[in-house]
Enzyme design. Sequence first.
Site, PDB file in Angstrom:
ATOM      1  N   ASN A   1      24.841  49.475   7.085  1.00  0.00           N
ATOM      2  CA  ASN A   1      25.245  50.259   5.904  1.00  0.00           C
ATOM      3  C   ASN A   1      26.266  49.545   5.014  1.00  0.00           C
ATOM      4  O   ASN A   1      26.393  49.867   3.838  1.00  0.00           O
ATOM      5  CB  ASN A   1      25.759  51.648   6.318  1.00  0.00           C
ATOM      6  CG  ASN A   1      27.039  51.599   7.091  1.00  0.00           C
ATOM      7  OD1 ASN A   1      27.289  50.651   7.826  1.00  0.00           O
ATOM      8  ND2 ASN A   1      27.858  52.611   6.940  1.00  0.00           N
TER       9      ASN A   1
ATOM     10  N   GLU B   1      33.941  50.954  16.163  1.00  0.00           N
ATOM     11  CA  GLU B   1      34.024  51.897  15.048  1.00  0.00           C
ATOM     12  C   GLU B   1      32.705  52.644  15.016  1.00  0.00           C
ATOM     13  O   GLU B   1      31.650  52.027  14.857  1.00  0.00           O
ATOM     14  CB  GLU B   1      34.236  51.156  13.724  1.00  0.00           C
ATOM     15  CG  GLU B   1      35.589  50.491  13.604  1.00  0.00           C
ATOM     16  CD  GLU B   1      36.744  51.462  13.638  1.00  0.00           C
ATOM     17  OE1 GLU B   1      36.544  52.686  13.426  1.00  0.00           O
ATOM     18  OE2 GLU B   1      37.866  51.014  13.898  1.00  0.00           O
TER      19      GLU B   1
ATOM     20  N   CYS C   1      30.132  55.954   7.388  1.00  0.00           N
ATOM     21  CA  CYS C   1      30.718  56.704   8.497  1.00  0.00           C
ATOM     22  C   CYS C   1      31.914  57.518   7.996  1.00  0.00           C
ATOM     23  O   CYS C   1      32.366  58.435   8.675  1.00  0.00           O
ATOM     24  CB  CYS C   1      31.112  55.788   9.633  1.00  0.00           C
ATOM     25  SG  CYS C   1      32.203  54.479   9.151  1.00  0.00           S
TER      26      CYS C   1
ATOM     27  N   GLU D   1      41.075  48.129  12.872  1.00  0.00           N
ATOM     28  CA  GLU D   1      40.602  46.996  12.083  1.00  0.00           C
ATOM     29  C   GLU D   1      41.421  46.903  10.796  1.00  0.00           C
ATOM     30  O   GLU D   1      42.052  47.856  10.377  1.00  0.00           O
ATOM     31  CB  GLU D   1      39.137  47.210  11.684  1.00  0.00           C
ATOM     32  CG  GLU D   1      38.190  47.290  12.856  1.00  0.00           C
ATOM     33  CD  GLU D   1      36.742  47.211  12.405  1.00  0.00           C
ATOM     34  OE1 GLU D   1      36.169  46.130  12.488  1.00  0.00           O
ATOM     35  OE2 GLU D   1      36.195  48.237  11.970  1.00  0.00           O
TER      36      GLU D   1
END
Length: 480
Positions: free
Chosen positions: A152, A249, A283, A461
């Site tokens: 994505n 993630e 997300c 991150e």
Amino acid sequence: MTDTLELSHWINGERVGGDRPAESTNPSDTREVVARTPDGTASDVDDAVAAAKAAFPSWSEASPEVRSDVLDKASNLLMERKEEVGRLLSREEGKTLPEGIGETARAARILKYFAGEALRLHGQNLASTRPGVEVQTYRQPVGVYGLITPWNFPIAIPAWKAAPALAFGNTVVLKPAGPTPATAEALVAILHEAGLPKGVLNMVIGRGGVGQAIVDHKDVAGVSFTGSQGVGAGVAAGAVKRQARVQLEMGGKNPLIVLDDADLERAVNIALDGSFFATGQRCTASSRLIVQDGIHDKFVALLAEKVAALRVGDALDPNTQMGPAVSEAQMETSYKYVDVARGEGARIVTGGERLKLDKPGWYVQPTLIADTVADMRINNEEVFGPVASTIRVKSYEEALEIANGVEFGLSAGIVTSSLKHARDFQRRAKAGMTMVNLPTAGVDYHVPFGGTKSSSYGAREQGFAAAEFFTTIKTSYSAG
Ligand code: UN1
């Protein structure tokens, strides 16, 4: 527009793997093959890890200036080519051309940011409890990292994992997502063009077996993964079994609270962006719109009007506001959840019907669902498509409880003109990121990114936090 790329793995600075049984197709027109690719095996992973391991000593010991220069140069090259690479991204992933170019520019900026961070890596100098003794901490590179990235954000996420790994002196084996290998390959090729030494960054194209081989490889010191929760759980289990570092993630079921005191137009635009841009395939997308009684009906009516007016079409068509889903499976998931919601007694306000355009693509009608309650499946399971549901609440407290009541905790937003509620929400929302009067999706690249609960696992991150995962601390004591 029919040029098909012939891709290879990148191992030890070279393109290898001439056999190309797999392909990526254009989700806006599935007759078009974007790239033909190899279908990697565990033995390709062995070769890639061996190359990364061999490259580690000189890369990790090089001056940070060397690493900074490569990232800086790659950033410039990518920025110069953002139209061309962004177009490839949109053809392969299906987000609109402005979104594709925007994401490419973001990847270039990420490389630039970590070019600077390479020079800023630092430790601390502390007074020891013992007189005459000094204590210092250093951050040191770890070794070979395996990066498993999603479709994505097919260039931004490979960049946001690879850039800190490389900046801090590690070497990498990257496995790009099945639907989007060409976009990731463009990044890897540019980094080599910018002067990355051979073996420092390797890429193996393939399916789940490649990811598994990376996770299980004894010489891979850490694995960073972005993707679904199901796959993530397996990645973590495999990595922990052999004491490798792991960072995950995963999904979200991100709430956007709209209070009565919100500006209606602004709230609707924030929801439209958060829920439907990038075809809802983020997300961080807002999928639960939790709306207070007093504004609820006006909000649903105006949002429905704007959702129905969204022009869905070919990602490269300048008139398109929302591109297709990436694949048939993603398209079907959206329609499945519309049926699930219908079956649970929810009301489909707009969308939800199959969409046939003048070409074969994975098009989904953007869908707004109202009259749902918190414990329905539609409000607990991630759809990862252009589908949002509304939940009516009486008060801020009720809204907060519902917002926090799911197993995910990535991003959470509120639209309000009340400072009191905004500040309270920032403190009490159970999410890694909170947004006040902003969409839940669309984050900066120079600050930490990550969630709570089932959304994330391991170190954060991005931004200054990236050093946590991609370095190890050494504590050194010395007496004169
Ligand atoms: C964003 O919202 O700008 O896969 C980024 C994802 C996230 C990135 C979201 N890891 O959607």
